[in-house]
Design an enzyme around this catalytic site. Sequence first.
Site, short mmCIF file in Angstrom:
data_model
loop_
_atom_site.label_atom_id
_atom_site.label_comp_id
_atom_site.label_asym_id
_atom_site.label_seq_id
_atom_site.Cartn_x
_atom_site.Cartn_y
_atom_site.Cartn_z
CE LYS A 1 -4.25 -2.23 1.11
NZ LYS A 1 -3.79 -3.49 1.20
C1 LIG Z 1 -4.14 -4.56 0.50
C2 LIG Z 1 -3.49 -5.79 0.23
C3 LIG Z 1 -3.68 -6.92 -0.65
C4 LIG Z 1 -4.91 -6.73 -1.56
O1 LIG Z 1 -4.71 -5.38 -2.67
P1 LIG Z 1 -6.08 -5.23 -3.27
O2 LIG Z 1 -5.54 -3.98 -4.23
O3 LIG Z 1 -6.92 -4.73 -2.38
O4 LIG Z 1 -6.60 -6.05 -4.08
C5 LIG Z 1 -2.80 -7.87 -0.66
N1 LIG Z 1 -1.97 -8.28 0.07
C6 LIG Z 1 -1.65 -7.28 1.14
C7 LIG Z 1 -0.19 -7.40 1.87
C8 LIG Z 1 -2.32 -5.95 1.21
O5 LIG Z 1 -2.13 -5.07 2.13
#
Ligand SMILES: *Cc1c(COP(=O)(O)O)cnc(C)c1O
Length: 495
Positions: free
Chosen positions: A113
């Site tokens: 993120k």
């Molecule tokens: C948010 C997240 C995801 C999922 O990503 P999306 O964009 O919501 O599909 C996968 N792995 C981790 C570690 C995340 O923090």
Amino acid sequence: MLYQSTRDKSVQITAAQAIAQGLARDGGLFVPSEIPALEPTALEALAKMNYQQRAVYVMKLFLEDFSREELERFTGAAYSAPGFDTPAIAPTRPTPDGNWFLELWHGPTCAFKDMALQMLPYLLTASLDKTGEKRQVCILVATSGDTGKAALEGFRDVPRTKIIVFYPKDGVSDIQQLQMITQQGQNVNVCSVIGNFDDAQTGVKKIFSDEALRQRLTEKGYFLSSANSINWGRLLPQVVYYISAYCDLLNAGRIAMGEKVNFCVPTGNFGDILAGYYAKCMGLPVNKLICASNCNDVLTEFIQTGVYNKNRTFYTTISPSMDILVSSNLERLLFELSGKDDQLVAGYMEQLNTRGSYEITPALKARIDETFACGSSSEEETKDTIRRTFEQYGYLIDTHTAVAYSVLQRYQANTGDKTASVVVSTASPYKFCAAVLEALGKDATGSGLDLIDMLSRQTNTTGPKPLCSLRGKTPRFDGVVDKSDMIRVVEDFLQ
Ligand SMILES: *Cc1c(COP(=O)(O)O)cnc(C)c1O
């Protein structure tokens, strides 16, 4: 280039307006009215650039109302040391079985993120300037863990912004809580809510829809906004790393120019994999985008059957960031694949709202099959993948990445597809120490910080600095409130 809403394509606004506004007034999501093409020579040029330059090049194509100088400033600030622990920013790494991992967790909070939330504050504040917004923005976040910390780091001390994060008191891990309550910055606030994630989220939604509060805040010079992945400013920075990974495979001699690759993506809200879809639409040579789920496999079922049905059991898993039943960004994919049929999309979303399910047309289903493959991984398969990957290659992966790798290996065995494949690696294994230790067959009893040391000792690897250095940090935020008092926290903070 203008942006339009997935539920009414006659809405046409600038990139800055789309980013400042976040969600369209009709409830739809903003998408670019046309997708810019990567010119044939562009990939060759991009391959010679560093990550920041690649980001400027790609984002500029979508942000006509931003200057190159602005984007250079933003990428220089967002993607740099000490926030990121490697100059490659999003390095790719091969394993002996011919697959590659795209490591998106070298940023300040050790999860992918950061790739978007380090950039969003710059795009958002510039968008406020461009649209003539005079008020300051206050970002409100309800988090189940990763997003809250990444948003705090992204917005910390960014002029014209404040941020308040609410987390469920008993719903986050020790490490995640420590990461948040020790947050630095003059413009940040963190508060726990008695209850679970749903309580925190419901509280935030209530604050957003409080008209009287909106008035009072406007008088004080503030407006509220969110940092979740429906904002185009969060999606766009993610398109970059797909293109960057392709360049890395080219430079490594793994593929020839124009050769296709697969990406396998651990998916929750469908933001990450959707960015890969946009990269493909731009002309990046992509064969399949493989959507990986844990046992909350609503997306796997959808891609297999064409029926999206959220009426199902919700499971709490060792890959919590993928524990989700409604993947908001799927709406953007349906819009693009249906030839921008806004009425069709609006109808599906209405059915999802009222009945909890919808079924797409066979034509639309066929379009999905052209690009997407899918699969889900059980908790046992995920743990087994962590253990095998470490035993065979000495490479330690987290639970979310393991879901994707497990799904990719099954896909390759079932289809015989020999296309070069990239697993999108979304978190440091040190963010999920207990599950990773258990997967390795080790003792995992102890507090969060002790587990970091245990994982380090057991695997002879070093934990990332932002997590290891939590030990010396003093908590700054000890607030605990009832759901009904969240609004007071907001008003007190915005005095
Ligand atoms: C948010 C997240 C995801 C999922 O990503 P999306 O964009 O919501 O599909 C996968 N792995 C981790 C570690 C995340 O923090």
